[in-house]
Design an enzyme around this catalytic site. Structure first.
Site, PDB file in Angstrom:
ATOM      1  N   HIS A 120      25.149 -67.949  19.673  1.00  0.00           N
ATOM      2  CA  HIS A 120      25.446 -67.015  18.794  1.00  0.00           C
ATOM      3  C   HIS A 120      25.178 -65.580  19.039  1.00  0.00           C
ATOM      4  O   HIS A 120      24.645 -64.691  18.265  1.00  0.00           O
ATOM      5  CB  HIS A 120      24.507 -67.333  17.699  1.00  0.00           C
ATOM      6  CG  HIS A 120      24.679 -68.695  16.880  1.00  0.00           C
ATOM      7  ND1 HIS A 120      23.979 -69.427  16.169  1.00  0.00           N
ATOM      8  CD2 HIS A 120      25.842 -69.240  16.880  1.00  0.00           C
ATOM      9  CE1 HIS A 120      24.543 -70.377  15.464  1.00  0.00           C
ATOM     10  NE2 HIS A 120      25.701 -70.596  15.971  1.00  0.00           N
ATOM     11  N   THR A 171      15.848 -76.784  15.399  1.00  0.00           N
ATOM     12  CA  THR A 171      16.889 -76.494  14.520  1.00  0.00           C
ATOM     13  C   THR A 171      16.993 -77.198  13.258  1.00  0.00           C
ATOM     14  O   THR A 171      16.738 -78.588  13.427  1.00  0.00           O
ATOM     15  CB  THR A 171      18.411 -76.337  15.383  1.00  0.00           C
ATOM     16  OG1 THR A 171      19.261 -75.888  14.402  1.00  0.00           O
ATOM     17  CG2 THR A 171      18.451 -77.545  16.018  1.00  0.00           C
ATOM     18  N   SER A 172      17.205 -76.663  12.087  1.00  0.00           N
ATOM     19  CA  SER A 172      17.506 -77.379  10.950  1.00  0.00           C
ATOM     20  C   SER A 172      18.713 -78.166  10.477  1.00  0.00           C
ATOM     21  O   SER A 172      18.747 -79.018   9.770  1.00  0.00           O
ATOM     22  CB  SER A 172      17.356 -76.241   9.677  1.00  0.00           C
ATOM     23  OG  SER A 172      18.186 -75.594   9.949  1.00  0.00           O
ATOM     24  N   LEU A 175       9.694 -79.834  14.055  1.00  0.00           N
ATOM     25  CA  LEU A 175       8.573 -80.020  13.185  1.00  0.00           C
ATOM     26  C   LEU A 175       8.714 -81.049  12.242  1.00  0.00           C
ATOM     27  O   LEU A 175       7.618 -81.631  11.894  1.00  0.00           O
ATOM     28  CB  LEU A 175       8.232 -78.530  12.602  1.00  0.00           C
ATOM     29  CG  LEU A 175       7.250 -78.231  12.041  1.00  0.00           C
ATOM     30  CD1 LEU A 175       6.011 -78.255  12.844  1.00  0.00           C
ATOM     31  CD2 LEU A 175       7.179 -76.872  11.156  1.00  0.00           C
TER      32      LEU A 175
END
Ligand code: BJW
Length: 230
Positions: A106, A173-174, A199
């Site tokens: 990115h 990362t979600s 997490l």
């Protein structure tokens, strides 16, 4: 030598004090994505976008790599595995921790890009819309960041590495943003084992062969220790 492709996201830098995007105190709580992370937003209000990235550049410069960044650098330096880190993050904490085989899919806060001719150069600490491109002379300086609707960098190289990997690991990362969110499915279809370290469960957590949840500074060094002892 086993080939490991590691995707990282904002969560790996969270404990270095860099804000994530989608947490309740995340960057998207304060900013509309359309305003600061699209080429259209930049065309409408370049001053706002420059201010957003100038602040984030300052925050990233002040931050230090944490135990998770250092553990990944240690894994690569040990030389027992061929490690490729593909980061969605625009900070430079992986390279400052010592990682070498790294792709910023990115883009990076340390880069400037000419929106007119595509020339790239080192970002000044403060970027603004009146700065001229050193190649074409046009005042079209923008951050070298991949916004929504733009093609992330080095995708062919990433997909080739992913398909040839012996292990795919996703960290912090979600799983909301494509194409990175699709890497777990790409790996799965190529028969590559997958591991999530985050997490909390990500969007795609059920697709991973294994998931371990906890702060990156704990789960990543523990996993690296396991890899180096195996
Ligand atoms: C911790 C932790 C701790 C917290 N320890 N963990 C429908 C389907 C498919 C695609 C699309 C679609 N509609 C639109 C699209 C395309 C679009 C997209 O994905 N949109 C979605 C919203 C659906 N994607 C694009 O436009 C991309 N380009 C593209 O697709 O080109 C066409 C193409 C076609 C075919 C092949 C390839 C390409 C470009 C995407 C650009 C993303 N840009 C941003 C902003 C710019 C960079 C910047 O300003 O920094 O990149 S958006 C933002 O999200 C940023 C991030 O890199 C990215 C991912 O976020 P990340 O890292 O996952 O952060 P969070 O906050 O979401 O999650 C943090 C996680 O960490 C959480 O899970 C926490 O629990 C965890 N965590 N603390 C461990 N201590």
């Amino acid at each position: 030598m086993a080939r490991i492709v590691i995707l990282t996201g904002a969560g790996i830098s969270a404990e270095s004090g860099i804000r994530t995007f989608r947490a309740s105190d995340g960057l998207w709580e304060e900013h509309r994505i359309e305003d600061v992370a699209t080429p259209e937003g930049f065309a409408r209000n370049p001053a706002l976008v420059h201010r957003f990235y100038n602040q984030r550049r300052a925050a990233a410069t002040a931050a230090e790599p944490n135990a998770a960044h250092r553990a990944l650098a240690r894994l690569e330096a040990a030389g027992a595995h061929q490690v490729l880190i593909v980061t969605q993050n625009v900070d430079d904490l992986h390279e400052r921790a010592g990682s070498q085989n790294l792709i910023h899919m990115h883009g990076t806060l340390n880069g400037a890009l000419c929106a007119a001719c595509g020339h790239r150069w080192s970002a000044p600490a403060e970027m603004n819309k009146t700065q001229f491109c050193p190649a074409c002379g046009k005042p079209a300086t923008r951050p070298d960041i991949v916004w929504f609707g733009e093609m992330p960098y080095r995708m062919e190289e990433i997909w080739t590495a992913l398909r040839a990997a012996d292990l795919f690991v996703s960290i912090g990362t979600s799983g909301n943003v494509y194409p990175a969110a699709g890497f777990v499915a790409d790996a799965m279809h190529a028969g590559v084992p997958t591991l999530e370290l985050n997490l909390e469960p990500s969007q795609g957590t059920r697709m991973f062969d294994e998931a371990r949840h906890g702060p990156a500074t704990q789960v990543v060094p523990a996993w690296v220790d396991e890899m180096l002892c195996a």
